[in-house]
Design an enzyme around this catalytic site. Structure first.
Site, PDB file in Angstrom:
ATOM      1  N   ALA A 116       0.797  -1.225   0.000  1.00 36.18           N
ATOM      2  CA  ALA A 116       0.000   0.000   0.000  1.00 36.18           C
ATOM      3  C   ALA A 116       0.830   1.275   0.000  1.00 36.18           C
ATOM      4  O   ALA A 116       0.294   2.364   0.184  1.00 36.18           O
ATOM      5  CB  ALA A 116      -0.924  -0.001   1.211  1.00 36.18           C
ATOM      6  N   ASN A 182       1.637  -4.178   7.626  1.00 30.88           N
ATOM      7  CA  ASN A 182       2.545  -4.729   6.623  1.00 30.88           C
ATOM      8  C   ASN A 182       3.341  -3.624   5.924  1.00 30.88           C
ATOM      9  O   ASN A 182       4.477  -3.840   5.506  1.00 30.88           O
ATOM     10  CB  ASN A 182       1.773  -5.555   5.601  1.00 30.88           C
ATOM     11  CG  ASN A 182       1.319  -6.894   6.174  1.00 30.88           C
ATOM     12  OD1 ASN A 182       2.089  -7.600   6.805  1.00 30.88           O
ATOM     13  ND2 ASN A 182       0.060  -7.222   5.964  1.00 30.88           N
ATOM     14  N   HIS A 212      -0.624   6.946   4.441  1.00 31.37           N
ATOM     15  CA  HIS A 212       0.703   6.447   4.788  1.00 31.37           C
ATOM     16  C   HIS A 212       1.711   7.578   4.550  1.00 31.37           C
ATOM     17  O   HIS A 212       1.805   8.107   3.438  1.00 31.37           O
ATOM     18  CB  HIS A 212       1.066   5.241   3.920  1.00 31.37           C
ATOM     19  CG  HIS A 212       0.027   4.157   3.954  1.00 31.37           C
ATOM     20  ND1 HIS A 212      -0.076   3.276   4.986  1.00 31.37           N
ATOM     21  CD2 HIS A 212      -0.953   3.845   3.076  1.00 31.37           C
ATOM     22  CE1 HIS A 212      -1.082   2.441   4.750  1.00 31.37           C
ATOM     23  NE2 HIS A 212      -1.625   2.769   3.600  1.00 31.37           N
TER      24      HIS A 212
END
Length: 256
Positions: A116, A182, A212
């Protein structure tokens, strides 16, 4: 035509199946027994459901893990020992240093998907020139943290503004939040390592996105990268981009 094996039959696996390139066919799905009837109904004889990757009588062009850290730990060595190519999304499994070493020396080919986050290539390049500091922050809605260890650290029902509820190393984050962190592991493995990568996890009731943020600093200079992604409709813990990174791995098979 390339033929792949998929590990998992959850939300991410479904997203990958829907987007498979036309030159790639799905040959096998490793899933729990209660999924097998649905797989046979959906695909007929074209796709074989399996309980174990080792039950496959042929050699897949790619084994694509879209399940969990547990699946990586359970199946990874057996797949690589056969000389197969394994691509994993659940990179947090490698927070177990012993497992990481076993997978690295098991044979075959192990690919860590970008998942991601973007910028892993730049991070790896910076590492060549003296990477000194890497910080990663994940900001998600309280819904995305439900069912995780976050519920022991913060009252998700009472969050009224963005709040950091965890700070620690990437190794700690990957172990405590196996379904959510992750990205932290991917960044750590591409940069300064599991123990030196700093991680902050946030619950933000004002967002419906998974954001993120990556900050890296070193002798090369510094960079700041922020990616705001939409979660999968059927799994708010997972970003759509993570599934798309798996699709990209399938497309790359056709370009060799």
């Amino acid at each position: 035509m390339k033929k792949i094996m998929l590990i998992g039959y959850g939300a991410m696996a479904q997203a990958v199946i829907e987007r498979l390139p036309p030159q790639v066919s799905l040959g096998w799905i490793v899933a729990r027994a209660h999924h097998h009837a649905a797989i046979r109904t959906r695909f007929g004889d074209q796709v074989q459901p399996l309980l174990l990757p080792q039950d496959c009588p042929q050699t897949p062009d790619l084994v694509l893990e879209c399940a969990s850290q547990q699946a990586v730990a359970q199946y990874g060595e057996a797949i690589l020992h056969r000389g197969w190519h394994l691509a994993i999304v659940s990179t947090g499994a490698l927070a177990d240093a012993a497992l990481e070493q076993r997978l690295q020396h098991a044979g075959g080919k192990l690919t860590l998907l970008s998942g991601a986050v973007a910028g892993i290539d730049g991070l790896a390049a910076a590492k060549e020139g003296g990477l000194q500091q890497v910080t990663y922050r994940a900001r998600k809605s309280p819904l995305s943290w439900r069912g995780s260890y976050a519920e022991q650290l913060i009252d998700l029902n009472a969050v009224s503004e963005a709040q950091i509820f965890f700070e620690g190393s990437a190794r700690e984050a990957a172990r405590l939040f196996p379904a959510n962190a992750n990205v932290a592991a991917t960044i750590a493995l591409g940069g300064v390592g599991m123990d030196d990568t700093r991680v902050q996890l946030m619950a933000d009731p004002t967002t419906q996105r998974n954001t993120h943020t990556l900050y890296a600093q070193g002798l090369f200079g510094e960079f700041h990268l922020e990616l705001s992604g939409l979660p999968l409709a059927n799994n708010p813990k997972t970003s759509t981009l993570a599934a798309l990174s798996a699709v990209r791995a399938c497309r790359e098979l056709t370009q060799r």
